[in-house]
Write a protein that holds these residues in place. Structure first.
Motif, PDB file in Angstrom:
ATOM      1  N   TYR A   1       0.850  -1.193   0.000  1.00 13.13           N
ATOM      2  CA  TYR A   1       0.000   0.000   0.000  1.00 13.13           C
ATOM      3  C   TYR A   1       0.884   1.240   0.000  1.00 13.13           C
ATOM      4  N   LYS A   2       0.535   2.221  -0.812  1.00  7.58           N
ATOM      5  CA  LYS A   2       1.203   3.516  -0.720  1.00  7.58           C
ATOM      6  C   LYS A   2       0.921   4.100   0.670  1.00  7.58           C
ATOM      7  N   ARG A   3       1.949   4.575   1.337  1.00  3.65           N
ATOM      8  CA  ARG A   3       1.762   5.077   2.701  1.00  3.65           C
ATOM      9  C   ARG A   3       0.821   6.269   2.751  1.00  3.65           C
ATOM     10  N   GLY A   4       0.791   7.061   1.673  1.00  5.76           N
ATOM     11  CA  GLY A   4      -0.066   8.236   1.640  1.00  5.76           C
ATOM     12  C   GLY A   4      -1.554   7.918   1.660  1.00  5.76           C
ATOM     13  N   LEU A   5      -1.924   6.648   1.452  1.00  5.80           N
ATOM     14  CA  LEU A   5      -3.338   6.269   1.478  1.00  5.80           C
ATOM     15  C   LEU A   5      -3.892   6.230   2.899  1.00  5.80           C
ATOM     16  N   PHE A   6      -3.020   6.059   3.881  1.00  4.44           N
ATOM     17  CA  PHE A   6      -3.462   5.879   5.260  1.00  4.44           C
ATOM     18  C   PHE A   6      -3.859   7.219   5.872  1.00  4.44           C
ATOM     19  N   GLY A   7      -5.002   7.217   6.555  1.00  6.04           N
ATOM     20  CA  GLY A   7      -5.487   8.425   7.205  1.00  6.04           C
ATOM     21  C   GLY A   7      -6.108   8.114   8.544  1.00  6.04           C
ATOM     22  N   ASP A   8      -6.747   9.110   9.143  1.00  2.56           N
ATOM     23  CA  ASP A   8      -7.335   8.938  10.471  1.00  2.56           C
ATOM     24  C   ASP A   8      -8.410   7.866  10.504  1.00  2.56           C
ATOM     25  N   GLU A   9      -9.143   7.684   9.392  1.00  3.36           N
ATOM     26  CA  GLU A   9     -10.269   6.759   9.400  1.00  3.36           C
ATOM     27  C   GLU A   9      -9.864   5.308   9.132  1.00  3.36           C
ATOM     28  N   THR A  10      -8.631   5.088   8.679  1.00 10.08           N
ATOM     29  CA  THR A  10      -8.220   3.766   8.208  1.00 10.08           C
ATOM     30  C   THR A  10      -8.416   2.672   9.259  1.00 10.08           C
ATOM     31  N   PHE A  11      -8.132   2.980  10.488  1.00  8.77           N
ATOM     32  CA  PHE A  11      -8.225   1.980  11.561  1.00  8.77           C
ATOM     33  C   PHE A  11      -9.307   2.362  12.578  1.00  8.77           C
ATOM     34  N   ASN A  12     -10.223   3.209  12.158  1.00  6.37           N
ATOM     35  CA  ASN A  12     -11.208   3.776  13.077  1.00  6.37           C
ATOM     36  C   ASN A  12     -12.376   2.826  13.329  1.00  6.37           C
ATOM     37  N   LEU A  13     -12.071   1.738  14.029  1.00  7.55           N
ATOM     38  CA  LEU A  13     -13.092   0.769  14.415  1.00  7.55           C
ATOM     39  C   LEU A  13     -13.012   0.525  15.922  1.00  7.55           C
ATOM     40  N   PRO A  14     -14.134   0.227  16.575  1.00 10.76           N
ATOM     41  CA  PRO A  14     -14.105  -0.090  18.006  1.00 10.76           C
ATOM     42  C   PRO A  14     -13.260  -1.333  18.281  1.00 10.76           C
ATOM     43  N   ARG A  15     -12.695  -1.407  19.470  1.00 12.66           N
ATOM     44  CA  ARG A  15     -11.846  -2.529  19.883  1.00 12.66           C
ATOM     45  C   ARG A  15     -12.584  -3.857  19.771  1.00 12.66           C
ATOM     46  N   GLU A  16     -13.919  -3.840  19.949  1.00 16.19           N
ATOM     47  CA  GLU A  16     -14.701  -5.074  19.933  1.00 16.19           C
ATOM     48  C   GLU A  16     -14.716  -5.758  18.574  1.00 16.19           C
ATOM     49  N   VAL A  17     -14.424  -5.012  17.510  1.00 14.92           N
ATOM     50  CA  VAL A  17     -14.466  -5.569  16.156  1.00 14.92           C
ATOM     51  C   VAL A  17     -13.153  -6.289  15.882  1.00 14.92           C
ATOM     52  N   VAL A  18     -13.179  -7.611  15.896  1.00 14.36           N
ATOM     53  CA  VAL A  18     -11.969  -8.411  15.666  1.00 14.36           C
ATOM     54  C   VAL A  18     -12.103  -9.306  14.431  1.00 14.36           C
ATOM     55  N   LEU A  19     -13.274  -9.308  13.806  1.00 18.57           N
ATOM     56  CA  LEU A  19     -13.464  -9.958  12.516  1.00 18.57           C
ATOM     57  C   LEU A  19     -13.966  -8.908  11.534  1.00 18.57           C
ATOM     58  N   GLY A  20     -13.370  -8.868  10.353  1.00 16.07           N
ATOM     59  CA  GLY A  20     -13.822  -7.917   9.346  1.00 16.07           C
ATOM     60  C   GLY A  20     -13.120  -6.577   9.385  1.00 16.07           C
ATOM     61  N   GLU A  21     -12.185  -6.380  10.325  1.00 16.98           N
ATOM     62  CA  GLU A  21     -11.468  -5.109  10.353  1.00 16.98           C
ATOM     63  C   GLU A  21     -10.540  -4.968   9.149  1.00 16.98           C
ATOM     64  N   ASP A  22     -10.076  -6.115   8.609  1.00 12.12           N
ATOM     65  CA  ASP A  22      -9.232  -6.085   7.412  1.00 12.12           C
ATOM     66  C   ASP A  22     -10.005  -5.529   6.217  1.00 12.12           C
ATOM     67  N   PHE A  23     -11.246  -5.965   6.067  1.00 14.66           N
ATOM     68  CA  PHE A  23     -12.081  -5.485   4.966  1.00 14.66           C
ATOM     69  C   PHE A  23     -12.269  -3.974   5.076  1.00 14.66           C
ATOM     70  N   TYR A  24     -12.555  -3.504   6.276  1.00 12.04           N
ATOM     71  CA  TYR A  24     -12.770  -2.067   6.476  1.00 12.04           C
ATOM     72  C   TYR A  24     -11.508  -1.284   6.115  1.00 12.04           C
ATOM     73  N   MET A  25     -10.341  -1.773   6.528  1.00 12.63           N
ATOM     74  CA  MET A  25      -9.089  -1.097   6.205  1.00 12.63           C
ATOM     75  C   MET A  25      -8.890  -1.025   4.693  1.00 12.63           C
TER      76      MET A  25
END
Length: 317
Positions: A161-185
Motif C-alpha cells: 500500500y502507498k503510505r499516503g493512502l493511510f489516514g485517520d479513518e483507516t483503523f477507526n473501528l471499536p476494539r470489539e471488532v476483531v473480525l472484518g477489520e481487514d475489509f474495512y481497512m
C-alpha cells in the motif's frame, strides 16, 4: 526514508514469530525497515523479537498494551517511514523474493495498491493457492466492487500500500471488532487509491493456518461487533457518496455474513438488529438467494426450513 515498511503485529506467538521475522530478513530486496509491534504478549514473544532484532539497524521492536491486530497495525503505520507499507502476520512467512517482486510491479505503472497470489498451508503442507479471478489493473471503484464480491484480497496479506493512502479513518473501528477489520481497512485505502493492480504471476505470501488464531476461535456470542463493523462500512460509503452505487453489494455482504453468524449461534436471530437488517436489505434489489436470507432474518420462525434448504444446497453442490 526507505522504500518499504514491513509491519508485523505480534501477540502470544513465541513459537512461530522467529520463523516469520527470519523470512523477512532473508528478503532479496533490502531497502526496507521491519517494524515489530508486540501487542501486550503474555508469553516470551517480545524477548524473542528483541533478541533477533539485536544489532540490526533496520529492525525496530515496540511494545504496547493489548488492543488487537487493528490497533497494532495502526501503531506500526504511525512509526513507518517507507514509501510503501506491507503487513505480515506473526505466524506466517513470505517467500525470499516477495518484496522484490511486489516492488517490480510498481515500476510498470504508478500503482497505489498491489495485491498478488498467496499460498495456504495446513500443518506445514501446501493446501491451496489463492489467486484472482480477474487479474489486471483497475480504478478504485472496480477494486471496491471486487472487495465486496471477494474477487480481490480483503485481508492485508500479500499486498503493498502507498503510505499516503493511510489516514485517520483507516483503523477507526471499536476494539470489539476483531473480525472484518481487514475489509474495512482495505475499503478505506481503496477509496483513496487511484490505480490498483491484482497479479497472479507472482506468489508473495505464505499463510499458515493457526488453530489458536482469533479467526478459528471467534465466539459468535453477540451481534454487537458485527453491527459496529457494518455501520462503519455504511458510514464510510455515505461519507464519500458511494452508498447508492454499492448498496446492493453492501447488503448482499451484510446478509450473507449475518446469516453465517446466525448459523453459528441461533440466538442472534432474536436480536433487533438482525430483524432490522433483514427488513432494510429486503427493500434493496438483491439476488434471489439473498432475498431468501432476508426472510429468515426478518422471520426467525423460518429457521428449521432454512436449515433444510441449506442442507439440500450443500448436498447438491
Amino acid at each position: 526514508m526507505c522504500k518499504v515498511s514491513i509491519i508485523v503485529p505480534v501477540y502470544n506467538c513465541e513459537r512461530l514469530v522467529g520463523r516469520c521475522i527470519n523470512s523477512i530478513l532473508d528478503q532479496t530486496f533490502t531497502d526496507f525497515e521491519l517494524i515489530i509491534v508486540d501487542d501486550g504478549s503474555k508469553d516470551s514473544s517480545l524477548s524473542v523479537c528483541q533478541e533477533i532484532a539485536k544489532d540490526k539497524e533496520n529492525v525496530k521492536v515496540y511494545t504496547k498494551p493489548n488492543g488487537g491486530a487493528n490497533s497494532a497495525r495502526k501503531f506500526g503505520v504511525s512509526k513507518a517511514c517507507g514509501e510503501y507499507i506491507s503487513f505480515v502476520d506473526s505466524d506466517d512467512v513470505i517467500p525470499h523474493d516477495s518484496i522484490e517482486n511486489l516492488i517490480a510491479k510498481t515500476k510498470v505503472e504508478q500503482l497505489d495498491i498491489i495485491q498478488a497470489a498467496r499460498q495456504y498451508y495446513i500443518d506445514g503442507a501446501l493446501s491451496s493457492l489463492s489467486s484472482f479471478q480477474e487479474p489486471g489493473i483497475y480504478d478504485n471503484k472496480t477494486f471496491i466492487k471486487f472487495l465486496f464480491q471477494a474477487k480481490s484480497n480483503g485481508g492485508p496479506h500479500g499486498t503493498l500500500y502507498k503510505r499516503g493512502l493511510f489516514g485517520d479513518e483507516t483503523f477507526n473501528l471499536p476494539r470489539e471488532v476483531v473480525l472484518g477489520e481487514d475489509f474495512y481497512m482495505n475499503l478505506c485505502l481503496g477509496i483513496r487509491a487511484k490505480k490498483v493492480g491484482l497479479f497472479n504471476d507472482i506468489i508473495v505470501y505464505e499463510y499458515h493456518e493457526n488453530q489458536n488464531s482469533v479467526t478459528h476461535n471467534y465466539s459468535f456470542s453477540s451481534v454487537e461487533p458485527f453491527r459496529m463493523q457494518q455501520n462503519a462500512i455504511k458510514s464510510l460509503l455515505m461519507k464519500y457518496n458511494l452508498f447508492k452505487e454499492f448498496e446492493v453489494l453492501y447488503y448482499s455482504k451484510v446478509v450473507n455474513s449475518l446469516v453465517s453468524a446466525c448459523l453459528h449461534n441461533r440466538q442472534l436471530l432474536s436480536e433487533r438488529y438482525t430483524r432490522d437488517i433483514g427488513a432494510a436489505a429486503f427493500d434493496a434489489p438483491l439476488p434471489k438467494r439473498e432475498r431468501m436470507y432476508c426472510l429468515l432474518l426478518k422471520c426467525p420462525i423460518l429457521y428449521p426450513l432454512f436449515l433444510t434448504l441449506n442442507y439440500l444446497r450443500k448436498k447438491l453442490a
